[in-house]
Enzyme design. Structure first.
Site, PDB file in Angstrom:
ATOM      1  N   SER A  43       4.821-106.686  52.335  1.00 32.66           N
ATOM      2  CA  SER A  43       4.470-105.908  51.171  1.00 32.66           C
ATOM      3  C   SER A  43       5.804-105.283  50.565  1.00 32.66           C
ATOM      4  O   SER A  43       5.731-104.752  49.323  1.00 32.66           O
ATOM      5  CB  SER A  43       3.551-104.895  51.466  1.00 32.66           C
ATOM      6  OG  SER A  43       4.135-103.913  52.584  1.00 32.66           O
ATOM      7  N   ASP A 328       3.994 -94.367  48.757  1.00 31.93           N
ATOM      8  CA  ASP A 328       2.814 -94.000  49.505  1.00 31.93           C
ATOM      9  C   ASP A 328       3.430 -93.686  50.753  1.00 31.93           C
ATOM     10  O   ASP A 328       4.310 -93.262  51.117  1.00 31.93           O
ATOM     11  CB  ASP A 328       1.668 -95.047  49.427  1.00 31.93           C
ATOM     12  CG  ASP A 328       2.449 -96.440  49.979  1.00 31.93           C
ATOM     13  OD1 ASP A 328       3.509 -96.397  50.765  1.00 31.93           O
ATOM     14  OD2 ASP A 328       1.844 -97.470  49.593  1.00 31.93           O
ATOM     15  N   HIS A 331       5.424 -97.107  51.960  1.00 30.14           N
ATOM     16  CA  HIS A 331       6.557 -98.055  50.971  1.00 30.14           C
ATOM     17  C   HIS A 331       7.440 -96.909  50.267  1.00 30.14           C
ATOM     18  O   HIS A 331       7.162 -96.041  49.535  1.00 30.14           O
ATOM     19  CB  HIS A 331       5.892 -98.646  49.909  1.00 30.14           C
ATOM     20  CG  HIS A 331       4.826 -99.954  50.918  1.00 30.14           C
ATOM     21  ND1 HIS A 331       3.270 -99.524  50.816  1.00 30.14           N
ATOM     22  CD2 HIS A 331       5.059-101.184  51.448  1.00 30.14           C
ATOM     23  CE1 HIS A 331       2.896-100.397  51.568  1.00 30.14           C
ATOM     24  NE2 HIS A 331       3.842-101.344  51.771  1.00 30.14           N
TER      25      HIS A 331
END
Ligand SMILES: *[C@@H]1O[C@H](CO)[C@@H](O)[C@H](O)[C@H]1NC(C)=O
Ligand SMILES: *[C@@H]1O[C@H](CO)[C@@H](O)[C@H](O)[C@H]1NC(C)=O
Length: 364
Positions: A43, A328, A331
């Site tokens: 991600s 978040d 990340h």
């Protein structure tokens, strides 16, 4: 695309504007003849592949992507990823997500493709508890299809000069080894053996990309996972230190083994060249003293997050996004991605033994 994105940022984020001018300057002036950039991993680099999969690991909803024009793209941050910024520095467009491309566009997309998938790791079982993701093996199979079916003639002439950026391994810890309720890997392997399993598997995967034509690799080490807000929030008992140092010590066994694995590949495979991106040292230092690095509120994530660590859908994020390290609870914000990409491209401390600009210029 690069130009319109840059002018968008120019208007909306002052502290990024100078750096983005530098970006465009670098792309035009580096003299690097890099035909394409290919992206693999998790991600930190996914630019929308998971939008097309049945998985809980998705970020194509607000407040993700709030600093990019248009709808949320499926990037796990407020704006661009480190991979996007490296592409800009190379003078290339952001590599599109593989699963977003039609059969026809796969045959004409010659400047690079992004195969990364949030939640994935080195091991095939990693991330699958969260639904369907592209495992690293599947990502490499798709790249194989790009090389052998979609663009066989063009790529055979250009792959050796192209850049391959890979971020992987974090989820083998976060979504696997550290989740004994879902996975028995921590009962099966002591820490050193698990790190060796990851490094051996990753070495084979890199060898397959090499066999398909890749020569110039940018390989991310693991960040300071013990300092992620989600890891800190779930620490039990409550911490007496800023970060969960047991987790940092665990994942640093992998980080410490990565240089010699890459060196082994370079001596075994003719023409294999690499840049190793050390995410840990900078991330750890920034978390210990965010203010020193210009992040006034470096320890509080920008969005309200749920138990998964992802932003809760539909909530307004913080307005001082350039003051945060985390978007978040997992990340980084795009400014962190941007600064790291710049350091790794031009500098000589975060990325070794050469930087990305030198990698691009190397004759292969
Ligand atoms: C671990 O789990 C896998 C599948 O979930 C199973 O095949 C394997 O036998 C288990 N190993 C141990 C040591 O329990
Ligand atoms: C690429 O895919 C083909 C077809 O599945 C397979 O035969 C070949 O071994 C793959 N190449 C590599 C380097 O794995």
């Amino acid at each position: 695309m690069t130009v319109s994105m840059a002018s968008y940022f120019f208007m909306s984020i002052n502290s990024l504007s100078f750096l983005l001018c530098l970006t465009m300057f670098a792309g035009k002036s580096s003299g690097a003849t890099v035909p394409a950039m290919y992206v693999f991993g998790d991600s930190l680099l996914d630019s929308g592949n998971n939008n097309f999969l049945q998985t809980q690991t998705k970020s194509n909803y607000t407040p993700y992507g709030i600093d990019l024009p248009g709808e949320p793209t499926g990037r796990f941050t407020n704006g661009a990823t480190g991979g996007d910024f490296i592409a800009q520095l190379l003078g290339l467009p952001h590599p599109p997500a593989y699963l977003s491309l039609s059969e026809a566009s796969r045959k004409i997309t010659t400047t690079g493709i992004n195969y990364a998938s949030g939640g994935s790791g080195i091991l095939s079982e990693t991330g699958t508890i969260l639904g369907d993701i592209l495992t690293l093996d599947e990502q490499i199979n798709y790249f194989n299809s790009t090389v052998t079916n979609d663009l066989p003639t063009i790529l055979s002439a250009s792959l050796a000069r192209s850049i391959f950026v890979i971020s992987t391994g974090s989820n083998d810890y976060l979504n696997n080894y550290l989740q004994p309720q879902f996975s028995n890997s921590s009962q099966t392997y002591p820490p050193q053996e698990f790190a060796n399993l990851l490094l051996d598997t990753f070495e084979q995967q890199l060898t397959i990309i090499y066999k398909l034509g890749g020569r110039k690799f940018v390989v991310y080490g693991l960040g300071a996972l013990g300092c992620l807000p989600i890891v800190i929030a779930s620490a039990n008992p409550k911490l007496t230190t800023l970060c969960v140092e047991d987790v940092n010590n665990l994942i640093n066994i992998y980080n410490n083994g990565l240089p010699s694995m890459l060196q082994r590949l370079a001596s075994r495979l003719q023409g294999f060249i690499f840049v190793r991106a050390d995410l840990f040292a900078l991330g750890y230092a920034q978390f210990q003293d965010p203010v020193k690095f210009g992040y006034a509120d470096g320890r509080t994530p920008c969005c309200d997050f749920g138990v998964s660590g992802m932003c809760i859908p539909g909530q307004n994020p913080c307005s001082d996004r350039d003051n945060r390290l985390f978007y978040d609870a997992i990340h980084p914000v795009q400014l962190v991605n941007f600064q790291f990409a710049g350091d790794c491209f031009f500098g000589n401390s975060r990325c070794t033994p050469i930087n990305i600009k030198q990698l691009a210029l190397k004759q292969s």
